[in-house]
Design a protein around this motif. Structure first.
Motif, PDB file in Angstrom:
ATOM      1  N   PRO A 101       0.801  -1.231   0.000  1.00  0.00           N
ATOM      2  CA  PRO A 101       0.000   0.000   0.000  1.00  0.00           C
ATOM      3  C   PRO A 101       0.837   1.285   0.000  1.00  0.00           C
ATOM      4  CG  PRO A 101      -0.878  -1.578   1.579  1.00  0.00           C
ATOM      5  CD  PRO A 101       0.416  -2.141   1.090  1.00  0.00           C
ATOM      6  N   ILE A 102       1.996   1.261   0.664  1.00  0.00           N
ATOM      7  CA  ILE A 102       2.847   2.466   0.694  1.00  0.00           C
ATOM      8  C   ILE A 102       3.337   2.764  -0.724  1.00  0.00           C
ATOM      9  CG2 ILE A 102       4.877   3.539   1.733  1.00  0.00           C
ATOM     10  CD1 ILE A 102       4.703   1.642   4.029  1.00  0.00           C
TER      11      ILE A 102
ATOM     12  N   HIS B  45      10.348   7.383   8.350  1.00  0.00           N
ATOM     13  CA  HIS B  45       9.682   8.537   7.750  1.00  0.00           C
ATOM     14  C   HIS B  45       8.654   8.089   6.706  1.00  0.00           C
ATOM     15  CE1 HIS B  45       9.084  12.571   6.244  1.00  0.00           C
ATOM     16  NE2 HIS B  45       9.249  12.105   5.031  1.00  0.00           N
ATOM     17  N   ALA B  46       9.020   7.102   5.901  1.00  0.00           N
ATOM     18  CA  ALA B  46       8.118   6.629   4.834  1.00  0.00           C
ATOM     19  C   ALA B  46       6.814   6.081   5.412  1.00  0.00           C
ATOM     20  CB  ALA B  46       8.823   5.569   3.985  1.00  0.00           C
ATOM     21  N   VAL B  47       6.906   5.267   6.461  1.00  0.00           N
ATOM     22  CA  VAL B  47       5.663   4.695   7.018  1.00  0.00           C
ATOM     23  C   VAL B  47       4.850   5.743   7.780  1.00  0.00           C
ATOM     24  CG1 VAL B  47       6.204   2.233   7.125  1.00  0.00           C
ATOM     25  CG2 VAL B  47       6.938   3.696   8.984  1.00  0.00           C
ATOM     26  N   SER B  48       5.545   6.684   8.449  1.00  0.00           N
ATOM     27  CA  SER B  48       4.815   7.733   9.171  1.00  0.00           C
ATOM     28  C   SER B  48       4.059   8.629   8.195  1.00  0.00           C
ATOM     29  CB  SER B  48       5.774   8.602   9.996  1.00  0.00           C
ATOM     30  OG  SER B  48       6.420   7.807  10.947  1.00  0.00           O
ATOM     31  N   ASP B  49       4.722   8.955   7.093  1.00  0.00           N
ATOM     32  CA  ASP B  49       4.112   9.797   6.072  1.00  0.00           C
ATOM     33  C   ASP B  49       2.879   9.102   5.472  1.00  0.00           C
ATOM     34  OD1 ASP B  49       4.366  12.198   4.370  1.00  0.00           O
ATOM     35  OD2 ASP B  49       4.593  10.727   2.771  1.00  0.00           O
ATOM     36  N   ALA B  58      -8.213   8.664   3.989  1.00  0.00           N
ATOM     37  CA  ALA B  58      -8.812   7.344   3.739  1.00  0.00           C
ATOM     38  C   ALA B  58      -9.907   7.062   4.763  1.00  0.00           C
ATOM     39  CB  ALA B  58      -7.737   6.266   3.804  1.00  0.00           C
ATOM     40  N   ASP B  59     -10.657   5.987   4.516  1.00  0.00           N
ATOM     41  CA  ASP B  59     -11.675   5.616   5.502  1.00  0.00           C
ATOM     42  C   ASP B  59     -10.999   5.034   6.748  1.00  0.00           C
ATOM     43  OD1 ASP B  59     -11.160   2.801   5.080  1.00  0.00           O
ATOM     44  OD2 ASP B  59     -12.299   2.943   3.224  1.00  0.00           O
ATOM     45  N   ALA B  60     -11.806   4.883   7.803  1.00  0.00           N
ATOM     46  CA  ALA B  60     -11.237   4.515   9.107  1.00  0.00           C
ATOM     47  C   ALA B  60     -10.476   3.188   9.061  1.00  0.00           C
ATOM     48  CB  ALA B  60     -12.354   4.445  10.143  1.00  0.00           C
ATOM     49  N   GLU B  61     -11.008   2.220   8.339  1.00  0.00           N
ATOM     50  CA  GLU B  61     -10.376   0.898   8.323  1.00  0.00           C
ATOM     51  C   GLU B  61      -8.992   0.957   7.664  1.00  0.00           C
ATOM     52  OE1 GLU B  61     -11.115  -1.632  10.104  1.00  0.00           O
ATOM     53  OE2 GLU B  61      -9.358  -2.617   9.270  1.00  0.00           O
ATOM     54  N   HIS B  62      -8.921   1.654   6.528  1.00  0.00           N
ATOM     55  CA  HIS B  62      -7.618   1.771   5.861  1.00  0.00           C
ATOM     56  C   HIS B  62      -6.645   2.613   6.684  1.00  0.00           C
ATOM     57  CE1 HIS B  62      -9.799   0.219   2.336  1.00  0.00           C
ATOM     58  NE2 HIS B  62      -8.607  -0.136   1.900  1.00  0.00           N
ATOM     59  N   ALA B  63      -7.178   3.640   7.337  1.00  0.00           N
ATOM     60  CA  ALA B  63      -6.317   4.478   8.192  1.00  0.00           C
ATOM     61  C   ALA B  63      -5.769   3.640   9.353  1.00  0.00           C
ATOM     62  CB  ALA B  63      -7.115   5.660   8.721  1.00  0.00           C
ATOM     63  N   ARG B  64      -6.641   2.784   9.911  1.00  0.00           N
ATOM     64  CA  ARG B  64      -6.210   1.914  11.021  1.00  0.00           C
ATOM     65  C   ARG B  64      -5.101   0.960  10.546  1.00  0.00           C
ATOM     66  NH1 ARG B  64     -10.870  -0.066  12.326  1.00  0.00           N
ATOM     67  NH2 ARG B  64     -11.354   1.288  14.079  1.00  0.00           N
ATOM     68  N   GLN B  65      -5.315   0.373   9.372  1.00  0.00           N
ATOM     69  CA  GLN B  65      -4.301  -0.549   8.830  1.00  0.00           C
ATOM     70  C   GLN B  65      -2.960   0.161   8.635  1.00  0.00           C
ATOM     71  OE1 GLN B  65      -5.939  -2.214   5.225  1.00  0.00           O
ATOM     72  NE2 GLN B  65      -7.570  -3.242   6.328  1.00  0.00           N
ATOM     73  N   ALA B  66      -3.032   1.414   8.157  1.00  0.00           N
ATOM     74  CA  ALA B  66      -1.793   2.172   7.938  1.00  0.00           C
ATOM     75  C   ALA B  66      -1.103   2.471   9.268  1.00  0.00           C
ATOM     76  CB  ALA B  66      -2.102   3.468   7.191  1.00  0.00           C
ATOM     77  N   ALA B  67      -1.897   2.820  10.290  1.00  0.00           N
ATOM     78  CA  ALA B  67      -1.315   3.105  11.615  1.00  0.00           C
ATOM     79  C   ALA B  67      -0.683   1.839  12.191  1.00  0.00           C
ATOM     80  CB  ALA B  67      -2.391   3.650  12.547  1.00  0.00           C
ATOM     81  N   LEU B  68      -1.367   0.717  12.020  1.00  0.00           N
ATOM     82  CA  LEU B  68      -0.820  -0.557  12.532  1.00  0.00           C
ATOM     83  C   LEU B  68       0.458  -0.942  11.777  1.00  0.00           C
ATOM     84  CD1 LEU B  68      -4.144  -2.560  13.048  1.00  0.00           C
ATOM     85  CD2 LEU B  68      -2.597  -1.724  14.837  1.00  0.00           C
ATOM     86  N   LEU B  69       0.484  -0.633  10.481  1.00  0.00           N
ATOM     87  CA  LEU B  69       1.696  -0.905   9.699  1.00  0.00           C
ATOM     88  C   LEU B  69       2.851  -0.035  10.220  1.00  0.00           C
ATOM     89  CD1 LEU B  69       3.176  -2.165   7.259  1.00  0.00           C
ATOM     90  CD2 LEU B  69       2.319  -0.285   5.871  1.00  0.00           C
ATOM     91  N   ALA B  70       2.538   1.237  10.486  1.00  0.00           N
ATOM     92  CA  ALA B  70       3.575   2.147  11.017  1.00  0.00           C
ATOM     93  C   ALA B  70       4.098   1.628  12.356  1.00  0.00           C
ATOM     94  CB  ALA B  70       3.014   3.561  11.160  1.00  0.00           C
ATOM     95  N   LEU B  90       7.560   5.575  17.035  1.00  0.00           N
ATOM     96  CA  LEU B  90       6.671   4.506  17.493  1.00  0.00           C
ATOM     97  C   LEU B  90       5.569   5.082  18.388  1.00  0.00           C
ATOM     98  CD1 LEU B  90       5.941   1.531  17.717  1.00  0.00           C
ATOM     99  CD2 LEU B  90       7.718   1.254  19.441  1.00  0.00           C
ATOM    100  N   GLY B  91       5.972   5.980  19.279  1.00  0.00           N
ATOM    101  CA  GLY B  91       4.989   6.623  20.163  1.00  0.00           C
ATOM    102  C   GLY B  91       3.931   7.372  19.364  1.00  0.00           C
ATOM    103  N   LEU B  92       4.392   8.119  18.356  1.00  0.00           N
ATOM    104  CA  LEU B  92       3.448   8.907  17.551  1.00  0.00           C
ATOM    105  C   LEU B  92       2.551   8.003  16.694  1.00  0.00           C
ATOM    106  CD1 LEU B  92       5.705  11.917  16.508  1.00  0.00           C
ATOM    107  CD2 LEU B  92       3.799  11.931  18.122  1.00  0.00           C
ATOM    108  N   ALA B  93       3.073   6.860  16.298  1.00  0.00           N
ATOM    109  CA  ALA B  93       2.233   5.914  15.539  1.00  0.00           C
ATOM    110  C   ALA B  93       1.091   5.418  16.432  1.00  0.00           C
ATOM    111  CB  ALA B  93       3.081   4.754  15.031  1.00  0.00           C
ATOM    112  N   TYR B  94       1.380   5.209  17.720  1.00  0.00           N
ATOM    113  CA  TYR B  94       0.321   4.805  18.654  1.00  0.00           C
ATOM    114  C   TYR B  94      -0.675   5.956  18.880  1.00  0.00           C
ATOM    115  CZ  TYR B  94       2.091   0.212  20.019  1.00  0.00           C
ATOM    116  OH  TYR B  94       2.458  -1.112  20.024  1.00  0.00           O
ATOM    117  N   VAL B  95      -0.151   7.196  18.928  1.00  0.00           N
ATOM    118  CA  VAL B  95      -1.055   8.347  19.072  1.00  0.00           C
ATOM    119  C   VAL B  95      -2.006   8.407  17.869  1.00  0.00           C
ATOM    120  CG1 VAL B  95      -1.207  10.875  19.227  1.00  0.00           C
ATOM    121  CG2 VAL B  95       0.623   9.667  20.428  1.00  0.00           C
TER     122      VAL B  95
END
Lengths: 169, 154
Positions: A101-102, B45-49, B58-70, B90-95
């Motif tokens: 996805p990225i 940086h790439a995953v946080s971005d 994105a919708d909530a589900e895709h946003a959640r998946q991206a946060a979990l990936l980060a 890592l902390g900000l990904a949890y936020v």
């Protein structure tokens, strides 16, 4: 031979420099590859391999983004985008499933930029095709709005630094 | 060509190979080492971005998946890069995950994600733990002034 000592010295020096250069290049390559392949081995074979793949994929992705960002002129930028898209598609095919996805998002951004460029030069069919590709990718990523306005803004956001540098010329 | 000349040339080649090989081997290892210190920064940086863009568009589900990936990638990076940028990432990904759960009304999941986030931010000199709101505000500001989501229409 007129000056055998001087000639021999020069030939010997050339041989030394040549062989040193070749050996340097070969050893550098072997050593780098070896260090890379054994990096993170303390984590265990599978975890190390997974981490190496993750880092390589994301580093390639960042590099491809950097390449398009640093192009000095619009013409170069366009040809870099043309090269970058197949490169990202290849990276996508080789990347682990979870990282795809990225890469898709970066591809969508590149297509949006391509669409904008094609539109500006009057290639309407190519522009439409590039925008459609961007829309398909963004929809698969769950984007709620994939309208042309959003695509333009997405492209503009990426092109902005280039525009600023061109304006100042 | 005399025998001594031949010997000199062969000796030059051997010395050249030894010197070049030695330097090359040591530089190769150094180069790999520096790449290993740079790569986690770029990867983080790439995953946080990506998570930031997905969170905003994105919708909530895709946003959640991206946060979990980060979170997953940052946790993976922590195994080799024990430095504060990776911990903060890592902390900000949890936020980010907590903010998604908040938007979808999952209070328990939000609370859990914020607890996880705070573990990565050390308390202040007075021993005060940073508040949830402060962390969310910080991340929102990063998104606002960051590269990825500043100028897209909402």
């Amino acid at each position: 031979m007129k000056f055998p000592l001087v000639t021999s010295f020069l030939i010997a020096s050339a041989i030394f420099v040549g062989s040193a250069f070749m050996a340097y290049k070969i050893a550098l390559y072997i050593s780098y590859r070896h260090s890379e392949s054994t990096a993170f081995n303390s984590l265990g074979k599978q975890d190390a391999q997974e981490l190496r793949t993750t880092l390589q994929t994301l580093t390639f992705l960042s590099e491809s983004h950097l390449l398009t960002s640093l192009e000095p002129s619009a013409g170069d930028y366009h040809s870099t985008l043309e090269r970058n898209i197949p490169y990202l598609q290849k990276l996508h095919d080789q990347a682990p499933e979870r990282l795809r996805p990225i890469i898709d998002l970066q591809l969508a951004v590149d297509y949006a930029e391509m669409g904008r460029f094609e539109q500006e030069v009057g290639h309407l069919a190519e522009a439409s095709k590039a925008r459609q590709s961007a829309q398909v990718l963004l929809s698969s990523l769950g984007w709620k709005d994939v309208s042309p306005d959003v695509l333009n803004s997405l492209a503009e956001q990426e092109i902005q630094p280039l525009r600023i540098s061109e304006d100042t010329k | 060509m005399t025998r001594s000349m031949k010997l000199t040339f062969v000796l030059s080649a051997i010395l050249g190979i030894a010197a070049g090989g030695g330097f090359g081997y040591s530089h190769g290892a150094e180069l790999s080492e520096s790449m290993r210190s740079i790569e986690p920064i770029g990867a983080g940086h790439a995953v946080s971005d990506f998570a930031a863009r997905q969170f905003h568009y994105a919708d909530a589900e895709h946003a959640r998946q991206a946060a979990l990936l980060a979170i997953g990638v940052h946790e993976q990076l922590r195994t080799v890069a024990h430095d504060s940028p990776v911990d903060a990432g890592l902390g900000l990904a949890y936020v980010r995950l907590a903010m998604i759960e908040e938007q979808t009304g999952n209070k328990e999941a939000e609370r859990h994600a914020m607890e996880q986030a705070k573990a990565w931010f050390p308390p202040s000199h007075q021993g005060q733990q940073v508040s949830d709101e402060r962390l969310k505000e910080f991340l929102s500001k990063m998104d606002k002034y960051g590269h990825s989501v500043s100028s897209l229409p909402k």
